[in-house]
Motif scaffolding. Structure first.
Motif, PDB file in Angstrom:
ATOM      1  N   ARG A 149       0.848  -1.196   0.000  1.00  0.00           N
ATOM      2  CA  ARG A 149       0.000   0.000   0.000  1.00  0.00           C
ATOM      3  C   ARG A 149       0.884   1.247   0.000  1.00  0.00           C
ATOM      4  O   ARG A 149       1.910   1.295   0.683  1.00  0.00           O
ATOM      5  CB  ARG A 149      -0.943   0.003   1.205  1.00  0.00           C
ATOM      6  CG  ARG A 149      -1.938  -1.145   1.171  1.00  0.00           C
ATOM      7  CD  ARG A 149      -2.994  -1.034   2.255  1.00  0.00           C
ATOM      8  NE  ARG A 149      -3.943  -2.139   2.160  1.00  0.00           N
ATOM      9  CZ  ARG A 149      -4.984  -2.154   1.330  1.00  0.00           C
ATOM     10  NH1 ARG A 149      -5.217  -1.105   0.553  1.00  0.00           N
ATOM     11  NH2 ARG A 149      -5.788  -3.196   1.282  1.00  0.00           N
ATOM     12  N   PHE A 150       0.473   2.255  -0.785  1.00  0.00           N
ATOM     13  CA  PHE A 150       1.269   3.467  -0.898  1.00  0.00           C
ATOM     14  C   PHE A 150       1.364   4.174   0.454  1.00  0.00           C
ATOM     15  O   PHE A 150       0.365   4.417   1.125  1.00  0.00           O
ATOM     16  CB  PHE A 150       0.651   4.419  -1.924  1.00  0.00           C
ATOM     17  CG  PHE A 150       0.823   3.971  -3.348  1.00  0.00           C
ATOM     18  CD1 PHE A 150       2.063   4.039  -3.960  1.00  0.00           C
ATOM     19  CD2 PHE A 150      -0.252   3.471  -4.069  1.00  0.00           C
ATOM     20  CE1 PHE A 150       2.231   3.615  -5.272  1.00  0.00           C
ATOM     21  CE2 PHE A 150      -0.094   3.052  -5.378  1.00  0.00           C
ATOM     22  CZ  PHE A 150       1.146   3.128  -5.979  1.00  0.00           C
ATOM     23  N   THR A 151       2.603   4.503   0.827  1.00  0.00           N
ATOM     24  CA  THR A 151       2.852   5.281   2.041  1.00  0.00           C
ATOM     25  C   THR A 151       3.389   6.669   1.722  1.00  0.00           C
ATOM     26  O   THR A 151       3.400   7.542   2.589  1.00  0.00           O
ATOM     27  CB  THR A 151       3.866   4.558   2.941  1.00  0.00           C
ATOM     28  OG1 THR A 151       5.106   4.365   2.210  1.00  0.00           O
ATOM     29  CG2 THR A 151       3.337   3.201   3.371  1.00  0.00           C
ATOM     30  N   PHE A 152       3.830   6.871   0.485  1.00  0.00           N
ATOM     31  CA  PHE A 152       4.382   8.175   0.084  1.00  0.00           C
ATOM     32  C   PHE A 152       4.216   8.346  -1.414  1.00  0.00           C
ATOM     33  O   PHE A 152       4.357   7.399  -2.186  1.00  0.00           O
ATOM     34  CB  PHE A 152       5.865   8.268   0.445  1.00  0.00           C
ATOM     35  CG  PHE A 152       6.560   9.473  -0.148  1.00  0.00           C
ATOM     36  CD1 PHE A 152       6.406  10.729   0.416  1.00  0.00           C
ATOM     37  CD2 PHE A 152       7.345   9.347  -1.280  1.00  0.00           C
ATOM     38  CE1 PHE A 152       7.028  11.837  -0.140  1.00  0.00           C
ATOM     39  CE2 PHE A 152       7.976  10.446  -1.842  1.00  0.00           C
ATOM     40  CZ  PHE A 152       7.811  11.694  -1.265  1.00  0.00           C
ATOM     41  N   MET A 153       3.922   9.566  -1.831  1.00  0.00           N
ATOM     42  CA  MET A 153       3.881   9.933  -3.239  1.00  0.00           C
ATOM     43  C   MET A 153       4.264  11.405  -3.330  1.00  0.00           C
ATOM     44  O   MET A 153       3.713  12.245  -2.626  1.00  0.00           O
ATOM     45  CB  MET A 153       2.503   9.679  -3.842  1.00  0.00           C
ATOM     46  CG  MET A 153       2.490   9.672  -5.352  1.00  0.00           C
ATOM     47  SD  MET A 153       0.941   9.004  -6.022  1.00  0.00           S
ATOM     48  CE  MET A 153       1.125   7.250  -5.662  1.00  0.00           C
ATOM     49  N   SER A 154       5.242  11.719  -4.176  1.00  0.00           N
ATOM     50  CA  SER A 154       5.841  13.049  -4.147  1.00  0.00           C
ATOM     51  C   SER A 154       4.942  14.140  -4.685  1.00  0.00           C
ATOM     52  O   SER A 154       5.191  15.308  -4.494  1.00  0.00           O
ATOM     53  CB  SER A 154       7.154  13.044  -4.939  1.00  0.00           C
ATOM     54  OG  SER A 154       6.929  12.736  -6.314  1.00  0.00           O
ATOM     55  N   ARG A 155       3.886  13.774  -5.393  1.00  0.00           N
ATOM     56  CA  ARG A 155       2.940  14.775  -5.862  1.00  0.00           C
ATOM     57  C   ARG A 155       1.616  14.082  -6.147  1.00  0.00           C
ATOM     58  O   ARG A 155       1.514  12.863  -6.069  1.00  0.00           O
ATOM     59  CB  ARG A 155       3.448  15.479  -7.120  1.00  0.00           C
ATOM     60  CG  ARG A 155       3.394  14.595  -8.368  1.00  0.00           C
ATOM     61  CD  ARG A 155       3.584  15.409  -9.614  1.00  0.00           C
ATOM     62  NE  ARG A 155       3.237  14.619 -10.786  1.00  0.00           N
ATOM     63  CZ  ARG A 155       3.170  15.117 -12.012  1.00  0.00           C
ATOM     64  NH1 ARG A 155       3.414  16.367 -12.212  1.00  0.00           N
ATOM     65  NH2 ARG A 155       2.854  14.355 -13.026  1.00  0.00           N
TER      66      ARG A 155
END
Length: 244
Positions: free
Chosen positions: A88-94
């Protein structure tokens, strides 16, 4: 080691000043112990200040470096992402979608498979599911995502698995980009080339187009019929000298 030595001298000097009868009853020893204590205290304070300054400088340089990479990625139309062990995504820069609203990213908490919202990509979904399950690195995984009024967007994503020092799987880190415009441009070029080829096939004479390096760009069937000996070699990219 230097800090440890200064600390030992400082504690020893303080002890002599506070406890030792010899030092308390002697003005000379008292002055020596006091000077040593003061010197070591100043040295320790200076050392701590230098360590704090270096730590702050390193933190600032790290922040600037991270911002530089983000700027490069933003300029290229890319974004960085990270997932946990559960994929599961924990970070996305934008923001991953132009119509995402608010400060929070709606992709956080989703899995990469959740982003494949087009039913026609079931085969791609299954291949990607196997890559994630087997913790394999992947490159240029292309899928389509439906974004409301914007329609379908083509996304290209690459990532690699990350592990800690004990080999425990931590998740994935990677980069993704919206390649919709690039795919549409290639499709438009393909359609234009196809129409051009259909047009030149209507010309009764042989016709061929070579580039500045004397390599064949396109030709019609009549041109191939004019040179039956090398007809099988006449294809885009072949040089004029090769056909002689």
């Amino acid at each position: 080691l230097a800090f440890a030595a200064f600390a030992i001298i400082y504690v020893a000097a303080w002890y002599l000043l506070a406890v030792s009868p010899l030092v308390r009853n002697s003005v000379a020893w008292r002055d020596i112990a006091g000077a040593a204590s003061l010197f070591c205290g100043l040295a320790l304070a200076l050392g701590v200040s230098l360590l704090w300054f270096r730590a702050q400088t390193a933190a600032v340089q790290l922040a600037l470096s991270e911002q530089r990479f983000r700027d490069f990625a933003e300029a290229a139309g890319d974004w960085f992402w990270e997932t946990g062990p559960d994929h599961r995504f924990t970070f996305m820069s934008r923001r991953a979608a132009p119509d995402d609203a608010g400060a929070s990213n709606p992709c956080i908490g989703l899995t990469p498979l959740d982003l494949i919202t087009c039913d026609r990509d079931e085969a791609a979904r299954e291949r990607h599911r196997q890559d994630l399950a087997e913790q394999r690195a992947f490159r240029d995984f292309i899928y389509r995502r439906q974004l409301g009024d914007e329609g379908e967007r083509w996304i290209s994503s690459s990532g690699r698995p990350c592990y800690d020092s004990d080999g425990v799987f931590l998740g994935y880190r990677g980069v993704a980009s919206d390649i919709t415009e690039a795919r549409e441009m290639r499709a438009a070029i393909t359609r234009a080339t196809s129409r051009l080829q259909q047009t030149i096939e209507l010309i009764p004479e042989g016709l061929a187009l070579y580039d500045p390096d004397d390599r064949l760009v396109l030709c019609n069937d009549r041109y191939r019929e004019m040179y039956p000996v090398v007809a099988d070699m006449i294809r885009p990219g072949v040089s004029f000298e090769e056909l002689l």
